[in-house]
Write an enzyme that holds these catalytic residues in place. Structure first.
Site, PDB file in Angstrom:
ATOM      1  CG  ASP A  12      -1.819   1.145   1.338  1.00  0.00           C
ATOM      2  OD1 ASP A  12      -2.515   1.454   0.358  1.00  0.00           O
ATOM      3  OD2 ASP A  12      -1.837   1.786   2.411  1.00  0.00           O
ATOM      4  CG  ASP A  14      -1.930   7.677   0.229  1.00  0.00           C
ATOM      5  OD1 ASP A  14      -1.140   8.618   0.115  1.00  0.00           O
ATOM      6  OD2 ASP A  14      -2.702   7.310  -0.680  1.00  0.00           O
ATOM      7  CG  ASP A 172      -2.364   2.238   6.169  1.00  0.00           C
ATOM      8  OD1 ASP A 172      -2.888   1.704   5.160  1.00  0.00           O
ATOM      9  OD2 ASP A 172      -2.599   3.408   6.500  1.00  0.00           O
TER      10      ASP A 172
END
Length: 225
Positions: A12, A14, A172
């Site tokens: 991922d 961001d 995240d």
């Protein structure tokens, strides 16, 4: 995690590779100012990012007291402002370059897989000097559906030439975990990201780490088959 057990990893962007809240904060504030609306707070942005630009803009308008009918002009203004600030108010998290290098050294092929529009994602990777570490960059508009739908992960596995069970998802948030579970991929979360205001441990990942360079062979092999 070696070439004997895993072939590839999807990472991922961001909240996992780059702390981009500053970019979002500036772009959204300018968008809202164009519409005559007040700026939203940084904690709200941290809770809201991760599900694509459409979701972020709709939620931001609601938070700022804007009518849903403002979505179309808000989208245009947001795209304009985000393109101008992309990468200018963001920073690579500690351990990210080292962690990516370790994954590559272990023989894994890497793809960046994010819900950010692909043009913005690829430009951010270039701006931060990370693009050459990835074979592919896929965004929220690369496929018919976004994470937490498993489709992007399955498509990324196809592009990487790997099967889901041998492809690690690193993210995240619970979106990454849900998508990985649906696709049949093992999943690791970083503790510092944007998990919608919830602790990363609550998302049900196979492992949670403090830094990307903590994803090592010895840490991962005992966790799943």
């Amino acid at each position: 995690m070696s070439g004997l057990l895993y072939d590839a990893a999807m990472i991922d962007l961001d909240g996992t590779l780059v702390d981009t809240v500053g970019d979002f904060e500036v772009a959204l504030a300018r968008m809202l100012a164009d519409l005559g609306l007040p700026a939203v707070g940084r904690p709200f942005i941290e809770r809201t990012v991760g599900q694509g630009s459409e979701h972020l803009i709709r939620e931001t308008l609601a938070e700022a007291g804007g009518a849903p009918e403002l979505y179309a002009p808000a989208w245009v203004r947001y795209q304009h402002h985000y393109e101008a600030v992309n990468g200018r108010h963001s920073a690579i998290y500690p351990g990210v370059p080292e962690g990516l290098a370790q994954l590559r050294s272990a023989g894994l092929r890497l793809a960046c897989l994010t819900n950010k529009p692909v043009a913005f994602a690829c430009e951010l990777l270039r701006h931060k000097g990370l693009s050459e570490l990835f074979e592919h960059c896929f965004g929220g508009d690369s496929f018919e559906r976004k994470k937490p739908d498993p489709l992007p992960l399955r498509k990324a596995c196809e592009a990487l030439g790997s099967v889901p069970s041998r492809t690690l998802m690193v993210g995240d948030s619970r979106n990454d975990v849900q998508a990985a579970r649906g696709a049949g991929c093992p999943v690791v979360l970083v503790r510092y990201g944007y998990n919608h205001g919830e602790p990363a441990e609550s998302a049900g990942a196979d492992r949670v780490v403090d830094r990307l360079d903590e994803i090592t062979l010895s840490a991962l092999v005992p966790t799943w088959p």
